[in-house]
Design a protein around this motif. Structure first.
Motif, PDB file in Angstrom:
ATOM      1  N   MET A  64       0.822  -1.218   0.000  1.00 45.12           N
ATOM      2  CA  MET A  64       0.000   0.000   0.000  1.00 45.12           C
ATOM      3  C   MET A  64       0.858   1.272   0.000  1.00 45.12           C
ATOM      4  O   MET A  64       0.386   2.338  -0.367  1.00 45.12           O
ATOM      5  CB  MET A  64      -0.906   0.019   1.227  1.00 45.12           C
ATOM      6  N   THR A  65       2.132   1.134   0.430  1.00 43.01           N
ATOM      7  CA  THR A  65       2.985   2.335   0.510  1.00 43.01           C
ATOM      8  C   THR A  65       3.068   3.104  -0.811  1.00 43.01           C
ATOM      9  O   THR A  65       2.935   4.331  -0.795  1.00 43.01           O
ATOM     10  CB  THR A  65       4.383   1.949   1.006  1.00 43.01           C
ATOM     11  N   PRO A  66       3.271   2.421  -1.964  1.00 37.44           N
ATOM     12  CA  PRO A  66       3.318   3.190  -3.222  1.00 37.44           C
ATOM     13  C   PRO A  66       2.052   3.994  -3.476  1.00 37.44           C
ATOM     14  O   PRO A  66       2.119   5.137  -3.943  1.00 37.44           O
ATOM     15  CB  PRO A  66       3.510   2.097  -4.284  1.00 37.44           C
ATOM     16  N   GLY A  85       0.561  13.662 -12.375  1.00 35.83           N
ATOM     17  CA  GLY A  85       1.973  13.829 -12.694  1.00 35.83           C
ATOM     18  C   GLY A  85       2.825  13.900 -11.442  1.00 35.83           C
ATOM     19  O   GLY A  85       3.884  13.276 -11.355  1.00 35.83           O
ATOM     20  N   GLY A  86       2.368  14.666 -10.441  1.00 38.93           N
ATOM     21  CA  GLY A  86       3.115  14.792  -9.190  1.00 38.93           C
ATOM     22  C   GLY A  86       3.251  13.464  -8.471  1.00 38.93           C
ATOM     23  O   GLY A  86       4.330  13.110  -7.987  1.00 38.93           O
ATOM     24  N   GLY A  94       6.822  11.597   0.289  1.00 36.79           N
ATOM     25  CA  GLY A  94       5.647  11.821  -0.537  1.00 36.79           C
ATOM     26  C   GLY A  94       5.210  13.270  -0.557  1.00 36.79           C
ATOM     27  O   GLY A  94       5.347  13.946  -1.574  1.00 36.79           O
ATOM     28  N   PHE A  95       4.720  13.761   0.584  1.00 32.69           N
ATOM     29  CA  PHE A  95       4.124  15.095   0.576  1.00 32.69           C
ATOM     30  C   PHE A  95       5.168  16.203   0.370  1.00 32.69           C
ATOM     31  O   PHE A  95       5.056  17.000  -0.560  1.00 32.69           O
ATOM     32  CB  PHE A  95       3.339  15.354   1.864  1.00 32.69           C
ATOM     33  N   CYS A  96       6.191  16.246   1.249  1.00 34.41           N
ATOM     34  CA  CYS A  96       7.182  17.327   1.135  1.00 34.41           C
ATOM     35  C   CYS A  96       7.942  17.239  -0.175  1.00 34.41           C
ATOM     36  O   CYS A  96       8.271  18.255  -0.790  1.00 34.41           O
ATOM     37  CB  CYS A  96       8.157  17.293   2.307  1.00 34.41           C
ATOM     38  N   GLY A  97       8.222  15.992  -0.637  1.00 33.34           N
ATOM     39  CA  GLY A  97       8.933  15.823  -1.898  1.00 33.34           C
ATOM     40  C   GLY A  97       8.104  16.283  -3.085  1.00 33.34           C
ATOM     41  O   GLY A  97       8.617  16.894  -4.017  1.00 33.34           O
ATOM     42  N   PHE A 142       1.917   7.989  -3.872  1.00 36.10           N
ATOM     43  CA  PHE A 142       1.307   8.593  -5.065  1.00 36.10           C
ATOM     44  C   PHE A 142       0.302   9.665  -4.657  1.00 36.10           C
ATOM     45  O   PHE A 142       0.320  10.788  -5.165  1.00 36.10           O
ATOM     46  CB  PHE A 142       0.645   7.491  -5.893  1.00 36.10           C
ATOM     47  N   LEU A 143      -0.565   9.320  -3.694  1.00 38.88           N
ATOM     48  CA  LEU A 143      -1.602  10.268  -3.270  1.00 38.88           C
ATOM     49  C   LEU A 143      -0.991  11.488  -2.589  1.00 38.88           C
ATOM     50  O   LEU A 143      -1.366  12.632  -2.867  1.00 38.88           O
ATOM     51  CB  LEU A 143      -2.594   9.565  -2.339  1.00 38.88           C
ATOM     52  N   ALA A 144      -0.020  11.243  -1.688  1.00 38.83           N
ATOM     53  CA  ALA A 144       0.597  12.364  -0.976  1.00 38.83           C
ATOM     54  C   ALA A 144       1.374  13.252  -1.937  1.00 38.83           C
ATOM     55  O   ALA A 144       1.330  14.488  -1.830  1.00 38.83           O
ATOM     56  CB  ALA A 144       1.521  11.837   0.122  1.00 38.83           C
TER      57      ALA A 144
END
Lengths: 132, 162
Positions: A1-3, B37-38, A82-85, A7-9
């Motif tokens: 589930m991590t990917p 894309g992000g 995810g989010f910050c990146g 993706f969402l973040a």
């Protein structure tokens, strides 16, 4: 589930960056590099908060094996990578610097490059100190 | 660079400002290419950073820094190239997907700043901190410049000939 979570973040971070950039441009009234500067500074501060939390929980968990639950580590990964990146961006900052330099503002380009970066390092440290 | 290409240059930013529609309100049709894309950019970066050489031949901290340096530089180069391409091919949705979305999510500012911050916290010699900062920033700017110039030569000359 991590990917999937990454993706969402990442998608959420990229959307927020787009929205902040557009809102700043609408406020200024023309195309500007300030929006991405705001995004990168804010994102560095949030990354500092997350990094401080990761370090604090790693230090607290060190004497105990399996102290950190898998979901906590997953949350930390999704927030930082995810989010910050997805939120902060290097490529646009570099292209903006080149554009400022090529439109005859080399001093502003240098200030944009070095000022944003040192500001990001300082804000990261500040966020880190809040949670570490 | 041809004369036609050179004459485009001064008006570069005006044309881009038009293309970007900076003062228009955000539409939902603009958000989803950025989001997809992000997300894909973040996944690509995450999977690339998990690649590791043996730590005996290449220290782990150096591997991490080096990988991010390469990925960010490739991203900056590709963004310069892509912006030059979309300058003459104004497809708004695809531009948002590739530049704002994928390349924006693929490259990361915070991680580079955190490398410097960790070096400062670990009281690394200020020489190494300054060196890594200088290498990161100068290679990033050089890559973006190279990408944009190459893109202007290739795509804008293609447009002039056709």
């Amino acid at each position: 589930m991590t990917p999937l979570y990454l993706f969402l973040a990442g998608g959420l971070g990229a959307c927020l960056r787009f929205v902040i950039d557009r809102v700043v441009e609408r406020r200024v009234g023309r195309r500007t590099t300030s929006g991405i500067v705001v995004v990168n500074l804010l994102g560095s501060f949030i990354l500092g908060l997350v990094t401080g939390w990761i370090h604090a929980s790693a230090v607290a968990g060190a004497p105990y094996l399996h102290y950190l639950s898998a979901s906590t580590m997953q949350m930390q990964l999704v927030l930082s990578v995810g989010f910050c990146g997805g939120f902060t961006t290097w490529s646009t900052a570099m292209v903006d610097t080149v554009r400022l330099g090529r439109t005859g503002k080399p001093g502003l380009a240098a200030f944009h490059l070095l000022g944003t970066f040192s500001g990001a390092v300082l804000l990261l440290q500040l966020g880190y100190l809040f949670t570490a | 660079m041809s004369e036609a290409g050179a004459s485009i240059e001064p008006t570069d930013d005006d044309a881009l400002a038009e293309l970007d529609e900076p003062t228009s309100a955000i539409r939902l049709s603009e958000l989803w290419p950025v989001a997809v894309g992000g997300g894909l950019g973040v996944l690509a970066r995450y999977n690339l950073t998990r690649f590791r050489w043996s730590p005996t031949i290449f220290p782990l901290w150096l591997q991490e820094q080096w990988l991010y340096l390469v990925m960010n530089s490739v991203g900056a180069f590709a963004l310069g190239l892509a912006l030059a391409f979309f300058h003459t091919h104004p497809q708004h949705g695809q531009r948002l997907f590739l530049t704002t979305g994928f390349l924006g999510g693929f490259t990361t500012y915070g991680t580079i700043a955190s490398f410097e911050q960790h070096a400062i916290i670990a009281s690394a010699p200020s020489g190494t901190v300054l060196l890594s900062l200088g290498v990161n920033l100068s290679i990033g700017v050089a890559a973006a410049y190279a990408g944009e110039r190459l893109g202007q030569c290739v795509f804008q000359d293609v447009e002039v000939q056709s």
